[in-house]
Scaffold this active site. Structure first.
Site, PDB file in Angstrom:
ATOM      1  N   GLU A  44       1.090  -1.310  -0.049  1.00 38.25           N
ATOM      2  CA  GLU A  44       0.020   0.165  -0.024  1.00 38.25           C
ATOM      3  C   GLU A  44       1.011   1.223   0.112  1.00 38.25           C
ATOM      4  OE1 GLU A  44      -2.578   0.277   3.286  1.00 38.25           O
ATOM      5  OE2 GLU A  44      -3.460   2.165   2.416  1.00 38.25           O
ATOM      6  N   ARG A 269       5.557 -12.698   9.488  1.00 33.48           N
ATOM      7  CA  ARG A 269       6.048 -11.583   9.210  1.00 33.48           C
ATOM      8  C   ARG A 269       7.435 -11.454   9.929  1.00 33.48           C
ATOM      9  NH1 ARG A 269       4.073  -6.668   9.761  1.00 33.48           N
ATOM     10  NH2 ARG A 269       2.177  -7.321   8.831  1.00 33.48           N
ATOM     11  N   LYS A 279       4.460   0.534   9.811  1.00 26.49           N
ATOM     12  CA  LYS A 279       4.676   2.150   8.942  1.00 26.49           C
ATOM     13  C   LYS A 279       4.019   3.189   9.853  1.00 26.49           C
ATOM     14  CE  LYS A 279       3.125  -0.001   4.880  1.00 26.49           C
ATOM     15  NZ  LYS A 279       2.598   0.021   3.734  1.00 26.49           N
TER      16      LYS A 279
HETATM   17  P1  ATP Z   1       2.783  -2.203   8.081  1.00 30.03           P
HETATM   18  O1  ATP Z   1       2.074  -3.459   9.021  1.00 30.03           O
HETATM   19  O2  ATP Z   1       4.338  -1.957   8.517  1.00 30.03           O
HETATM   20  O3  ATP Z   1       2.067  -1.051   8.032  1.00 30.03           O
HETATM   21  P2  ATP Z   1       1.580  -3.507   5.940  1.00 30.03           P
HETATM   22  O4  ATP Z   1       1.629  -4.905   6.052  1.00 30.03           O
HETATM   23  O5  ATP Z   1       0.272  -2.690   6.236  1.00 30.03           O
HETATM   24  O6  ATP Z   1       2.886  -2.978   6.889  1.00 30.03           O
HETATM   25  P3  ATP Z   1       1.644  -3.368   2.983  1.00 30.03           P
HETATM   26  O7  ATP Z   1       2.016  -2.170   2.236  1.00 30.03           O
HETATM   27  O8  ATP Z   1       0.210  -3.857   3.073  1.00 30.03           O
HETATM   28  O9  ATP Z   1       2.102  -3.076   4.437  1.00 30.03           O
HETATM   29  O10 ATP Z   1       2.683  -4.655   2.625  1.00 30.03           O
HETATM   30  C1  ATP Z   1       2.801  -5.313   1.607  1.00 30.03           C
HETATM   31  C2  ATP Z   1       3.310  -6.453   1.718  1.00 30.03           C
HETATM   32  O11 ATP Z   1       4.157  -6.550   2.776  1.00 30.03           O
HETATM   33  C3  ATP Z   1       2.197  -7.150   2.338  1.00 30.03           C
HETATM   34  O12 ATP Z   1       2.216  -8.550   1.389  1.00 30.03           O
HETATM   35  C4  ATP Z   1       2.751  -7.685   3.601  1.00 30.03           C
HETATM   36  O13 ATP Z   1       2.070  -8.790   4.196  1.00 30.03           O
HETATM   37  C5  ATP Z   1       4.097  -7.648   3.461  1.00 30.03           C
HETATM   38  N1  ATP Z   1       4.909  -7.216   4.693  1.00 30.03           N
HETATM   39  C6  ATP Z   1       4.448  -6.141   5.466  1.00 30.03           C
HETATM   40  N2  ATP Z   1       5.355  -6.289   6.604  1.00 30.03           N
HETATM   41  C7  ATP Z   1       6.020  -7.530   6.578  1.00 30.03           C
HETATM   42  C8  ATP Z   1       6.969  -8.057   7.547  1.00 30.03           C
HETATM   43  N3  ATP Z   1       7.378  -7.553   8.624  1.00 30.03           N
HETATM   44  N4  ATP Z   1       7.540  -9.186   7.169  1.00 30.03           N
HETATM   45  C9  ATP Z   1       7.305  -9.587   5.915  1.00 30.03           C
HETATM   46  N5  ATP Z   1       6.281  -9.176   5.203  1.00 30.03           N
HETATM   47  C10 ATP Z   1       5.669  -7.950   5.331  1.00 30.03           C
HETATM   48 MG    MG Z   2      -1.289  -3.676   4.810  1.00 28.69          MG
END
Ligand code: ATP
Ligand code: MG
Length: 562
Positions: A44, A269, A279
């Site tokens: 995102e 994760r 984020k």
């Molecule tokens: P955050 O929780 O940091 O805001 P998010 O998951 O909302 O991160 P996205 O932009 O939706 O952020 O993430 C894009 C991809 O990265 C998704 O497929 C998510 O599962 C993966 N991802 C995000 N954080 C991690 C992590 N700590 N380890 C592995 N994969 C991750």
């Molecule tokens: Mg997300």
């Protein structure tokens, strides 16, 4: 920590198999996807990418590469309020830098909005979706609990025609934010909350970074994500464990529509010790100026690590050695630092740099000369360079002690030490200022002890590094330490109080051998005996060269904690 993995990084192509590889190998055997493998990374655009995202990118791209498949970069840009073009641009740059090749496939969920809207109409026509007038608070209040089913919405049994009519009006902008939603008609009694008539569309009157004001209804993640995967004919939709409970809904939507149906697979994760990764928290660190922007070298962002001098190869190696698991865990940050060191040990040229200088004068040395030095003992192709040796030199303040403890093999009054690539010197006199601080050492050198010369038979226990006072280049050196003082700051409410007050130390008077003057911003070195450093791309100027410490030579924390 995840199961026992081969930690040797002696060749740069470490390949560790994981359970997802096994699933895909089985699918290839049964020809489930006609031999295709197609993955995606779906960020995102509401922040910069961090090392957790890097793990996901390496996993998804690694699979595509390994099975000769394809990999998409797809922006999940379904929430207009938090998303920005700046984030899109940084994400494209970071994914490219990591080496994940999406060819020409930069895709946007918002490009599918029209198609998604039509799918929603299809579900309404099938009696599987309805317009609901409850507010979000009311929806929450009627969701039920773990032990009690939710309450059905009074709007649940609207006719198909009424739903079609209202949904169209929603799209046309006839209603206020939050006054109506489109919900899937599933099961308010389901033990899985996600199946209790989840919201598919919300009314949000806001400017979208790509669509402008074309839309005022926006799809929720659960509704949109499976459709995006389906439209792109993804085979394996890999996401993190928190979506495991959402998988029944992912499957329900695709089955209700009867369209192409990828397989969702969840993995744990990445959580790193001494680091926050969400984020929202990273944005707070930036906005409240605890750090100097998203690319501050203390941030766990890809751009922060890049500025700090981490290589993309080292990050990919790290992703390999930590592997992929089914259970959440906290990964030790020293594993990441280990991967960086291993990689830089092979690729970074050695130079001599004195971080906190102490002047020495060789009273019996006249003139100057050039000495041979090896650029990288780990890389035979790296060659040699010349070092200017002069009467006045700098050594590290910590390499001299007036009252040394036992076992101190560096310079002491009346003692001898070898200067790397040069001569053995003896400290004859200690000069102090009016406060009693040592400001200079008068030494003599022994001309018979030149490194590599046949006459050099004398042995001393210590060898120290030095830089010519006449030719050395003044530099600012930034030493970074962990940003947090506790192992798992992310799950503490007072995480902002746990910031390490000493995470950045700026040294203004460092001196580096002149060979670095030809180097470009971003170039990496090993400063002999002190660590790996790179030239800062943000603050270095024509007049002032700024170095970031990428990583120490050894794991100083492991020692300190013993
Ligand atoms: P955050 O929780 O940091 O805001 P998010 O998951 O909302 O991160 P996205 O932009 O939706 O952020 O993430 C894009 C991809 O990265 C998704 O497929 C998510 O599962 C993966 N991802 C995000 N954080 C991690 C992590 N700590 N380890 C592995 N994969 C991750
Ligand atoms: Mg997300």
């Amino acid at each position: 920590m995840e199961e026992n993995k081969d930690l040797s990084l002696n060749n740069d192509k470490v390949k560790v198999k994981n359970f997802i590889y096994e699933i895909i190998e089985d699918d290839l055997k049964t020809d489930k996807w006609n031999g295709r493998v197609h993955t995606r990374f779906p960020p995102e655009p509401n922040g910069y990418l961090h090392i957790g995202h890097a793990k996901s990118i390496c996993l998804n791209f690694g699979i595509a590469e390994n099975f000769h498949g394809k990999f998409n970069l797809r922006f999940d840009d379904t929430n207009p309020e938090k998303e920005e073009q700046e984030y899109v641009d940084s994400i494209v740059e970071d994914v490219k830098w990591l080496g994940a090749d999406f060819e020409d496939r930069i895709l946007y969920a918002s490009d599918y909005f029209e198609q998604m809207y039509e799918y929603a109409i299809e579900l309404i026509n099938k009696g599987k979706a309805y317009v609901c007038d409850l507010t979000s608070d009311e929806i929450r209040a009627t969701r039920g609990t773990l032990t009690e089913p939710g309450k059905e919405s009074p709007y649940r049994n609207r006719t198909i025609d009424e739903n079609l009519h209202l949904f169209e009006k929603m799209r046309n902008g006839d209603f206020e934010n939050g006054s109506k939603t489109l919900r899937a008609k599933i099961d308010m009694g389901s033990p899985n909350f996600n199946m209790r008539d989840p919201i598919m569309y919300r009314i949000i009157h806001a400017e979208h970074h790509r669509q402008g004001d074309k839309w005022c209804v926006y799809p929720t993640y659960d509704w949109a994500h499976g459709l995006e995967d389906s439209l792109e004919r993804i085979t394996h939709s890999i996401c993190t464990l928190e979506f495991e409970n959402h998988r029944p809904l992912y499957d329900w939507y695709l089955d209700a529509l009867g369209i192409y149906h990828p397989q969702q697979i969840e993995f744990a994760r990445l959580n790193l010790s001494y680091t926050v990764m969400s984020k929202r928290k990273l944005l707070q660190l930036v906005n409240e100026k605890f750090v100097d922007g998203w690319d501050d070298p203390r941030m766990p962002t890809i751009c922060g690590y890049r500025r700090r001098g981490y290589t993309s190869q080292a990050i990919r190696n790290f992703a390999e050695i930590i592997g992929v698991a089914k259970r959440d865990a906290l990964t030790d940050i020293s594993l990441l630092e280990y991967a960086i060191r291993e990689n830089l040990n092979k690729s970074a040229n050695r130079v001599m740099a004195v971080l906190k200088p102490l002047k020495i004068v060789l009273t019996n040395y006249k003139g100057e000369e050039e000495l041979d030095a090896v650029n990288n003992p780990e890389d035979p192709t790296a060659g040699n360079r010349k070092l200017k040796f002069t009467r006045e030199l700098y050594i590290e303040q910590t390499d001299f002690m007036e009252n040394p403890p036992k076992g101190f093999f560096r310079l002491v009054p009346g003692g001898e030490v070898r200067l790397r690539y040069a001569y053995i010197i003896r400290c004859e006199e200690v000069i102090k200022d009016e406060n009693g601080e040592v400001i200079e050492l008068r030494c003599t050198y022994d001309p018979e002890t030149k490194s590599g010369a046949a006459t050099s038979t004398k042995k001393v226990k210590g060898t120290i590094h030095w830089v010519s006072a006449k030719y050395g280049v003044n530099a600012e050196v930034r030493l970074y330490d962990r940003l947090f003082v506790t192992e798992n700051p992310g799950n503490k409410d007072n995480w902002l109080d746990l910031i390490n007050p000493n995470s950045l130390e700026i040294l203004n008077d460092s001196v580096v051998e002149p060979s670095v003057e030809d180097a470009k911003p971003g170039e990496r070195f090993q400063f002999e005996r002190t660590g790996y450093f790179c030239i800062d791309t943000k603050y270095s100027t024509e007049k002032k060269i700024v170095f970031n410490r990428t990583v120490t030579l050894k794991d100083s924390w492991a020692k300190a904690n013993k």
